[in-house]
Design a protein around this motif. Structure first.
Motif, PDB file in Angstrom:
ATOM      1  N   TYR A   1     -62.136   4.166 -63.784  1.00  0.00           N
ATOM      2  CA  TYR A   1     -61.620   3.834 -62.445  1.00  0.00           C
ATOM      3  C   TYR A   1     -62.815   3.499 -61.563  1.00  0.00           C
ATOM      4  O   TYR A   1     -63.769   4.286 -61.446  1.00  0.00           O
ATOM      5  CB  TYR A   1     -60.832   4.994 -61.858  1.00  0.00           C
ATOM      6  CG  TYR A   1     -60.368   4.721 -60.435  1.00  0.00           C
ATOM      7  CD1 TYR A   1     -59.295   3.862 -60.187  1.00  0.00           C
ATOM      8  CD2 TYR A   1     -61.028   5.318 -59.360  1.00  0.00           C
ATOM      9  CE1 TYR A   1     -58.878   3.605 -58.892  1.00  0.00           C
ATOM     10  CE2 TYR A   1     -60.609   5.061 -58.053  1.00  0.00           C
ATOM     11  CZ  TYR A   1     -59.543   4.197 -57.826  1.00  0.00           C
ATOM     12  OH  TYR A   1     -59.132   3.930 -56.537  1.00  0.00           O
TER      13      TYR A   1
ATOM     14  N   SER B   1     -58.698  -5.187 -54.000  1.00  0.00           N
ATOM     15  CA  SER B   1     -57.675  -6.157 -54.386  1.00  0.00           C
ATOM     16  C   SER B   1     -56.855  -6.529 -53.173  1.00  0.00           C
ATOM     17  O   SER B   1     -56.628  -5.698 -52.278  1.00  0.00           O
ATOM     18  CB  SER B   1     -56.766  -5.565 -55.468  1.00  0.00           C
ATOM     19  OG  SER B   1     -55.689  -6.419 -55.750  1.00  0.00           O
TER      20      SER B   1
ATOM     21  N   HIS C   1     -57.587  -3.680 -62.139  1.00  0.00           N
ATOM     22  CA  HIS C   1     -56.680  -3.483 -61.005  1.00  0.00           C
ATOM     23  C   HIS C   1     -55.303  -2.990 -61.460  1.00  0.00           C
ATOM     24  O   HIS C   1     -54.294  -3.227 -60.777  1.00  0.00           O
ATOM     25  CB  HIS C   1     -56.523  -4.779 -60.182  1.00  0.00           C
ATOM     26  CG  HIS C   1     -57.814  -5.345 -59.688  1.00  0.00           C
ATOM     27  ND1 HIS C   1     -58.621  -4.693 -58.774  1.00  0.00           N
ATOM     28  CD2 HIS C   1     -58.459  -6.508 -60.014  1.00  0.00           C
ATOM     29  CE1 HIS C   1     -59.703  -5.432 -58.533  1.00  0.00           C
ATOM     30  NE2 HIS C   1     -59.632  -6.542 -59.291  1.00  0.00           N
TER      31      HIS C   1
ATOM     32  N   ASN D   1     -52.603  -2.718 -57.825  1.00  0.00           N
ATOM     33  CA  ASN D   1     -53.408  -3.228 -56.705  1.00  0.00           C
ATOM     34  C   ASN D   1     -54.553  -2.261 -56.420  1.00  0.00           C
ATOM     35  O   ASN D   1     -54.954  -2.086 -55.255  1.00  0.00           O
ATOM     36  CB  ASN D   1     -52.508  -3.396 -55.477  1.00  0.00           C
ATOM     37  CG  ASN D   1     -53.177  -4.160 -54.360  1.00  0.00           C
ATOM     38  OD1 ASN D   1     -54.029  -5.008 -54.599  1.00  0.00           O
ATOM     39  ND2 ASN D   1     -52.806  -3.845 -53.107  1.00  0.00           N
ATOM     40  N   THR D   2     -55.070  -1.618 -57.481  1.00  0.00           N
ATOM     41  CA  THR D   2     -56.123  -0.615 -57.293  1.00  0.00           C
ATOM     42  C   THR D   2     -57.479  -1.284 -57.147  1.00  0.00           C
ATOM     43  O   THR D   2     -57.697  -2.422 -57.585  1.00  0.00           O
ATOM     44  CB  THR D   2     -56.154   0.350 -58.488  1.00  0.00           C
ATOM     45  OG1 THR D   2     -56.369  -0.394 -59.686  1.00  0.00           O
ATOM     46  CG2 THR D   2     -54.846   1.127 -58.595  1.00  0.00           C
ATOM     47  N   GLY D   3     -58.443  -0.545 -56.538  1.00  0.00           N
ATOM     48  CA  GLY D   3     -59.779  -1.087 -56.325  1.00  0.00           C
ATOM     49  C   GLY D   3     -59.777  -2.089 -55.186  1.00  0.00           C
ATOM     50  O   GLY D   3     -58.923  -2.074 -54.294  1.00  0.00           O
TER      51      GLY D   3
ATOM     52  N   GLY E   1     -60.939  -1.002 -59.818  1.00  0.00           N
ATOM     53  CA  GLY E   1     -59.876  -0.008 -59.812  1.00  0.00           C
ATOM     54  C   GLY E   1     -59.691   0.547 -61.222  1.00  0.00           C
ATOM     55  O   GLY E   1     -60.654   0.776 -61.960  1.00  0.00           O
ATOM     56  N   ASN E   2     -58.434   0.760 -61.617  1.00  0.00           N
ATOM     57  CA  ASN E   2     -58.151   1.168 -63.005  1.00  0.00           C
ATOM     58  C   ASN E   2     -58.363  -0.033 -63.931  1.00  0.00           C
ATOM     59  O   ASN E   2     -57.712  -1.072 -63.754  1.00  0.00           O
ATOM     60  CB  ASN E   2     -56.707   1.667 -63.137  1.00  0.00           C
ATOM     61  CG  ASN E   2     -56.501   3.020 -62.497  1.00  0.00           C
ATOM     62  OD1 ASN E   2     -57.343   3.902 -62.616  1.00  0.00           O
ATOM     63  ND2 ASN E   2     -55.379   3.184 -61.801  1.00  0.00           N
ATOM     64  N   TYR E   3     -59.260   0.139 -64.888  1.00  0.00           N
ATOM     65  CA  TYR E   3     -59.484  -0.975 -65.810  1.00  0.00           C
ATOM     66  C   TYR E   3     -59.681  -0.461 -67.225  1.00  0.00           C
ATOM     67  O   TYR E   3     -60.031   0.696 -67.452  1.00  0.00           O
ATOM     68  CB  TYR E   3     -60.660  -1.849 -65.371  1.00  0.00           C
ATOM     69  CG  TYR E   3     -62.021  -1.231 -65.564  1.00  0.00           C
ATOM     70  CD1 TYR E   3     -62.748  -1.418 -66.736  1.00  0.00           C
ATOM     71  CD2 TYR E   3     -62.592  -0.462 -64.546  1.00  0.00           C
ATOM     72  CE1 TYR E   3     -64.001  -0.861 -66.903  1.00  0.00           C
ATOM     73  CE2 TYR E   3     -63.851   0.098 -64.702  1.00  0.00           C
ATOM     74  CZ  TYR E   3     -64.554  -0.102 -65.880  1.00  0.00           C
ATOM     75  OH  TYR E   3     -65.802   0.461 -66.038  1.00  0.00           O
TER      76      TYR E   3
ATOM     77  N   ALA F   1     -63.382   2.576 -57.789  1.00  0.00           N
ATOM     78  CA  ALA F   1     -62.730   2.498 -56.478  1.00  0.00           C
ATOM     79  C   ALA F   1     -63.221   1.318 -55.657  1.00  0.00           C
ATOM     80  O   ALA F   1     -62.458   0.734 -54.869  1.00  0.00           O
ATOM     81  CB  ALA F   1     -62.955   3.809 -55.703  1.00  0.00           C
TER      82      ALA F   1
ATOM     83  N   ASP G   1     -52.144  -0.486 -62.213  1.00  0.00           N
ATOM     84  CA  ASP G   1     -51.534   0.622 -61.498  1.00  0.00           C
ATOM     85  C   ASP G   1     -51.560   1.877 -62.363  1.00  0.00           C
ATOM     86  O   ASP G   1     -52.006   2.942 -61.928  1.00  0.00           O
ATOM     87  CB  ASP G   1     -50.097   0.260 -61.110  1.00  0.00           C
ATOM     88  CG  ASP G   1     -49.466   1.322 -60.228  1.00  0.00           C
ATOM     89  OD1 ASP G   1     -50.125   1.762 -59.268  1.00  0.00           O
ATOM     90  OD2 ASP G   1     -48.320   1.729 -60.519  1.00  0.00           O
TER      91      ASP G   1
END
Length: 340
Positions: free
Chosen positions: A261, A311, A284, A307-309, A267-269, A263, A286
């Motif tokens: 992750y 984005s 990115h 839509n994490t990180g 994001g989550n990858y 941030a 979820d």
């Protein structure tokens, strides 16, 4: 009188009575035939008197002649009846055979029409087979069993070279059978090539990473303006936008080598390593369904779109690497479409 003499006397008496009985029978039979003979010898005069009465026709016949004539007439009548019955049966059989023959003629005409249509389909099939074989670089002698005039199927119309006594339709069907037998071998070779290519494609990142092939590319590979800094930078993959929660799938067979992750970035990858030095990154997300060390197959769900990180909306950032170098993912995602 001694018993022996008494027995002989009784025996002679029985024999005389038996002989007398048979003698009476023979005499009765003789009298019957004699009487019958006498009766049969009797003559009758038959007179035919015309209306003019100028001349009278008469002739004599015996009883034997009348009996013989009766038997003869009866035989003629019986023979006529038997012949009439047999003739009627033969007539019905002939009618049935004629009806069956007409049906056979109709069926033959229908078969001829089907053969004509089959020849047209064979011509189209041959052209498609040649195109397919050329596409895959397969060499094959399709002419060997050709069946259409003016092309590689010309033997269908070469009736003069057909064996004597073999109908044209039968010869055409035999030629078509030979053509299909050879085509089967050519198709098997094409199938082997496609199978080997299919095995290769599942190990290369050629599958669209969003389940169902949905989504649209919002950012392409290459120089782009960063949406947060406003500076030019090298966008190392493509961004595919769709709704949040849409499953993300592995683009090829491989092993998960990284799940983290970030941030202030992806994001989550997840990073998956594939054969032949390839690797793919999915960012990115979820949610993530896999862990480091998991072995995945092409099309397997590894997470969902998010839509994490850093984005601007729900999407997946998709990268393809060969060794340490990033390459345009579209070049691989279009491989399957190019082979169709």
């Amino acid at each position: 009188m001694s018993p022996a003499n008494h027995y002989k006397k009784t025996e002679k008496t029985i024999i005389r009575r038996i002989l007398a009985f048979f003698g009476m029978i023979f005499k009765a039979v003789g009298r019957f035939f004699a009487k019958a003979y006498q009766t049969g010898k009797q003559r009758f005069t038959i007179m035919l008197i015309p209306h003019s009465e100028k001349s009278i026709f008469n002739f004599r016949v015996s009883v034997f002649s009348l009996i013989f004539s009766g038997f003869l007439l009866g035989g003629v009548v019986v023979s006529f009846l038997l012949f009439s019955t047999r003739f009627s049966g033969l007539s019905r059989l002939v009618d049935q055979k004629e009806t069956a023959l007409e049906d056979s003629r109709s069926n033959i005409e229908a078969i001829r029409e089907e053969i004509t249509e089959l020849k047209k389909v064979s011509k189209t099939f041959e052209a498609s087979l040649k195109t397919t074989m050329n596409t895959f670089g397969v060499k094959g002698d399709v002419k060997a069993a050709s069946v259409l005039d003016g092309g590689d199927l010309s033997s269908f119309f070469d009736v003069q070279e057909q064996s004597e006594g073999i109908g044209r339709e039968l010869s055409e069907l035999r030629s078509l059978r030979e053509f299909l037998e050879q085509s089967s071998d050519d198709l098997l070779r094409v199938s082997d090539i496609m199978s080997s290519q299919g095995d290769l494609l599942v190990e290369l990142p050629t599958l669209w990473p969003v389940e169902g092939g949905v989504g649209r590319i919002t950012n392409y590979f290459g120089p782009e303006i960063h949406p947060f800094t406003g500076q030019w930078y090298l966008h190392k993959g493509i961004d595919i936008a769709f709704r949040r929660g849409k499953p993300i799938v592995a683009a090829a067979n491989g092993k998960v080598v990284e799940r983290k992750y970030d941030a202030m970035g992806f994001g989550n990858y997840v990073v998956i390593r594939h054969p032949y030095g390839f690797a793919t990154k999915y960012a990115h997300m979820d949610t993530v369904y896999v862990e480091e060390g998991d072995v995945v197959t092409q099309g397997q769900k590894i997470g969902t779109m998010g839509n994490t990180g850093l984005s601007t909306g729900p999407h997946v950032h998709f990268e393809v690497r060969i060794g340490s170098q990033v390459v345009d993912p579209e070049r691989f995602l279009n491989v399957k479409s190019d082979l169709r």
